[in-house]
Design a protein around this motif. Sequence first.
Motif, PDB file in Angstrom:
ATOM      1  N   LEU A 150       0.612  -1.316  -0.058  1.00 12.00           N
ATOM      2  CA  LEU A 150      -0.031   0.102   0.086  1.00 12.00           C
ATOM      3  C   LEU A 150       0.980   1.221  -0.037  1.00 12.00           C
ATOM      4  CD1 LEU A 150      -2.749   1.323   0.246  1.00 12.00           C
ATOM      5  CD2 LEU A 150      -2.595   0.939   2.734  1.00 12.00           C
ATOM      6  N   SER A 151       2.020   1.252   0.519  1.00 12.14           N
ATOM      7  CA  SER A 151       3.018   2.261   0.717  1.00 12.14           C
ATOM      8  C   SER A 151       3.586   2.514  -0.663  1.00 12.14           C
ATOM      9  CB  SER A 151       3.797   2.157   1.865  1.00 12.14           C
ATOM     10  OG  SER A 151       4.856   3.122   1.794  1.00 12.14           O
ATOM     11  N   LEU A 152       4.348   1.303  -1.127  1.00  9.24           N
ATOM     12  CA  LEU A 152       5.079   1.482  -2.206  1.00  9.24           C
ATOM     13  C   LEU A 152       4.380   1.337  -3.527  1.00  9.24           C
ATOM     14  CD1 LEU A 152       7.841  -1.286  -1.066  1.00  9.24           C
ATOM     15  CD2 LEU A 152       8.055   1.185  -1.034  1.00  9.24           C
ATOM     16  N   PHE A 153       3.149   0.846  -3.611  1.00  5.67           N
ATOM     17  CA  PHE A 153       2.497   0.654  -5.005  1.00  5.67           C
ATOM     18  C   PHE A 153       0.929   1.316  -5.264  1.00  5.67           C
ATOM     19  CE2 PHE A 153       4.559  -3.746  -4.200  1.00  5.67           C
ATOM     20  CZ  PHE A 153       5.798  -3.104  -4.790  1.00  5.67           C
ATOM     21  N   TYR A 241       5.894  14.531  -6.289  1.00  4.45           N
ATOM     22  CA  TYR A 241       6.941  14.421  -7.615  1.00  4.45           C
ATOM     23  C   TYR A 241       8.260  13.993  -7.192  1.00  4.45           C
ATOM     24  CZ  TYR A 241       3.026  17.667  -8.872  1.00  4.45           C
ATOM     25  OH  TYR A 241       1.751  18.166  -9.092  1.00  4.45           O
ATOM     26  N   ALA A 242       8.593  13.730  -6.284  1.00  2.00           N
ATOM     27  CA  ALA A 242       9.887  13.143  -5.920  1.00  2.00           C
ATOM     28  C   ALA A 242       9.911  11.454  -6.517  1.00  2.00           C
ATOM     29  CB  ALA A 242       9.944  12.906  -4.446  1.00  2.00           C
ATOM     30  N   ILE A 243      11.011  11.105  -6.598  1.00  2.00           N
ATOM     31  CA  ILE A 243      11.426   9.779  -7.291  1.00  2.00           C
ATOM     32  C   ILE A 243      11.012   8.818  -6.297  1.00  2.00           C
ATOM     33  CG2 ILE A 243      12.944  10.635  -8.917  1.00  2.00           C
ATOM     34  CD1 ILE A 243      15.253   9.275  -6.953  1.00  2.00           C
ATOM     35  N   TRP A 244      10.570   7.742  -6.854  1.00  2.00           N
ATOM     36  CA  TRP A 244      10.136   6.489  -5.850  1.00  2.00           C
ATOM     37  C   TRP A 244      11.464   5.725  -5.550  1.00  2.00           C
ATOM     38  CZ3 TRP A 244      11.151   1.260  -5.854  1.00  2.00           C
ATOM     39  CH2 TRP A 244      10.431   0.436  -5.280  1.00  2.00           C
TER      40      TRP A 244
END
Length: 373
Positions: A150-153, A241-244
């Motif tokens: 849920l946090s990452l995807f 807008y930061a990178i993953w």
Amino acid sequence: MSDNITELNIIPRKQRSKRLLALDAARGLAVVGMFVQHFALNQINSFVSGNTMILFILCSGISYSIMSQSMKEHGIEPTTFRSRVLARSVFIDFIGYLILMLNGPFGMVLSAYAMLFILSLALVHYSARTLIILSGVLFLVSPPLMLIGLSLFADTALLGDIAGGPLSALAWAPVFIAGMAIGKMDLYKFKTAIKFVVTGLTILIPFKLIAIFLLPGLRQKFENWLVQFPAYENPPMVDQYAIWPLNTQPIQWQMLFLDSPQSGAAFELLIGLGGTLILLGLLLLIENKLKVVLRPFAAAGRVALTLYVAQFVLVWGTTLIGVDITSIDIGAIPFGDIMVVLFTLLIGWLLAKLPNGPLESAIRRFEGLFYKK
């Protein structure tokens, strides 16, 4: 009750080639419960919230195993089964994304449902015993993993459908695989039905008592401990807008101690599984004596996918003409929930008069494009 009676089959052998009425009825009860949950929920029928989806997913796992075994018994090649499953998954996933486009007010699980079909291809040859063990392990590991997902995807389509939170395939996998194990059992035996009722009570009672008397305190203690960490005491502003993965939210570990509907927590799933096993066992017993009671629900169950999608289309269509049907408190009207049940059963009965439901027929035609009949 004598040993001879307990060994009797629920359904005569000559009728075993027919659809299992109890399974269709269970699926029908699930979709009827969804209509009640979405349009007429009140304090009396609040138990349907979340549990209807658990019942639906369990029935889907059962049907998955039955379809696999049926094709095997008829000498159909495994590649044909895989082709059917992949085609069905693509079709259901496409319908799911169309529903998402309508931007309705309900949670939509068709995309996760499609992912379950694909991922479970690797499990169809396992025994019921192995599937039960795997399901038990997943009841432990799926909740924390889906919270990480849920946090990452959360903002990704395909990965989110697989493991991105409470409405993902990973969250529902323990129930679906339990259904697959059930589908490999002899559902026509009296003993099997009794085992479902006993097992359901064994699961439901202790976990429900824990959820009522212990879980709130455990959740409070865990949350008090969790806020010691800066990321949870004062959550930082996340730059979308930061990178993953710098654009992801902190993992919501406190959700592990919930038992609320569609939270994906182990307690919610286990309590729901216990209740659905009791219901399934009772339906199997009723099928032997009072089939007429099951037939209206079985009719709805045969067109469950069409009815599931219909509720989203109904809200979308009425909203377009300026009527927000979800703002009408039908559940507060005397017997409003009963009227919703009867309306759903009526629509299901009318659709069941067709050879197949509209979406069910479309799936079969789509499947037929990818394998030789």
